[in-house]
Write an enzyme that holds these catalytic residues in place. Structure first.
Site, PDB file in Angstrom:
ATOM      1  N   PRO A 149      51.965  20.868  40.079  1.00  0.00           N
ATOM      2  CA  PRO A 149      50.956  21.937  40.015  1.00  0.00           C
ATOM      3  C   PRO A 149      49.710  21.634  40.852  1.00  0.00           C
ATOM      4  CG  PRO A 149      51.521  21.146  37.799  1.00  0.00           C
ATOM      5  CD  PRO A 149      52.197  20.241  38.781  1.00  0.00           C
TER       6      PRO A 149
ATOM      7  N   GLU B 134      54.305  13.474  31.971  1.00  0.00           N
ATOM      8  CA  GLU B 134      52.945  13.787  32.431  1.00  0.00           C
ATOM      9  C   GLU B 134      52.843  13.723  33.959  1.00  0.00           C
ATOM     10  OE1 GLU B 134      50.873  15.036  30.227  1.00  0.00           O
ATOM     11  OE2 GLU B 134      52.503  14.629  28.803  1.00  0.00           O
TER      12      GLU B 134
ATOM     13  N   ARG C 178      67.133  30.901  52.500  1.00  0.00           N
ATOM     14  CA  ARG C 178      67.383  32.269  52.982  1.00  0.00           C
ATOM     15  C   ARG C 178      66.680  32.572  54.298  1.00  0.00           C
ATOM     16  NH1 ARG C 178      63.791  35.906  51.915  1.00  0.00           N
ATOM     17  NH2 ARG C 178      65.111  37.726  51.593  1.00  0.00           N
TER      18      ARG C 178
ATOM     19  N   ASP D 228      62.265  42.238  54.535  1.00  0.00           N
ATOM     20  CA  ASP D 228      61.858  42.214  53.133  1.00  0.00           C
ATOM     21  C   ASP D 228      60.375  42.012  52.894  1.00  0.00           C
ATOM     22  OD1 ASP D 228      63.899  39.328  52.914  1.00  0.00           O
ATOM     23  OD2 ASP D 228      61.764  39.325  53.333  1.00  0.00           O
TER      24      ASP D 228
END
Ligand code: 4HQ
Length: 251
Positions: A87, A114, A152, A167
């Site tokens: 994160p 953690e 992709r 897209d």
């Protein structure tokens, strides 16, 4: 060919998501290769321990440096980019996805608990990537998301029917609405223009609808999007229409 080496203590989590549909075919056609290594196989003690208590105390478990250092050495490749899913990393967006799709070899480290011992970050990691601002139980789902999004973008992975040029996000704006048969469903129709066969008008309708979708749902994307002079005109019209509908009390 792009090789992904994934280092994880849960390699079984990856069977399923990567073994169906487009990614299955991409692996069969050797456009991508995904190799899973179990970090636990690189533990040296008799319990194959991969985590330990946090120095300083009270902060949960941390992934030990030894097994991850040895796992990275085992996939060793000088050109490899070593990526930690975390994160704290740069948030994965389409421009970063396209950049990663240019590489030959990505090593993805999936942490648990953690997180990983800081010396792994200092010595082994080239970049840290997050898939968004929320907390997951491990880096495995983020690694799968990255592999899917990056794969992709590799030429040949998508067929021309599902081409990446068309897209969402390709030019930094959202997609237009799609319709398929039947022509009427529970009294709901399909915009006439899409049935007209007039490719020029259809393209214009879709561009306008995509711009409107973006203006209404993700207006902040427009500041960074690749817009033509005509797009800017359409946007100005859409904003006018919107202001008028507010005055008339429609919206
Ligand atoms: N985690 N994007 C904690 C994430 C995450 C994210 C991965 C949770 C690593 C130790 N990773 N572990 N969001 O939430 O990448």
């Amino acid at each position: 060919m792009l090789k992904f080496d994934v280092l994880t203590i849960f390699p079984q989590m990856f069977s399923g998501p990567l073994d169906e549909s487009i990614l299955k075919r991409a692996q069969e056609e050797e456009l991508i290769e995904i190799e899973l290594s179990n970090i636990r196989d690189f533990a040296t003690d008799k319990h194959s321990q991969v985590d330990d208590y946090s120095y300083g105390g009270g902060a949960g478990m941390v992934m030990k440096p030894g097994p991850i250092f040895r796992a990275v050495e085992s996939v060793n490749s000088k050109e490899a980019e070593v990526i930690l899913m975390s994160p704290q990393g740069r948030v994965l967006e389409q421009d970063l996805v396209c950049e990663l799709a240019q590489q030959q070899h990505l090593v993805l480290i999936c942490g648990r608990y953690e997180g990983v011992d800081e010396r792994i970050r200092e010595e082994l990691i080239d970049r840290e990537i997050s898939i968004g601002d929320y907390v997951l139980t491990g880096g495995e789902l983020p690694a799968m998301v990255l592999i899917d999004a990056v794969s992709r973008m590799i030429p040949g992975v998508l067929g021309k029917e599902e081409s990446a040029v068309e897209d969402s996000f390709y030019q930094g704006i959202l997609d237009y609405p799609h319709y398929t048969r039947p022509r009427e469903y529970q009294g709901l129709g399909v915009p006439e223009v899409l049935l007209s066969g007039d490719h020029q008008r259809i393209a214009e309708w879709r561009r306008r609808a995509a711009l409107k979708n973006t203006l209404l749902n993700r207006p902040e994307l427009l500041a960074e999007a690749e817009l033509s002079a005509e797009d800017e005109e359409i946007l100005a019209e859409l904003k006018q229409e919107f202001l008028k509908s507010v005055e008339d009390g429609v919206e």
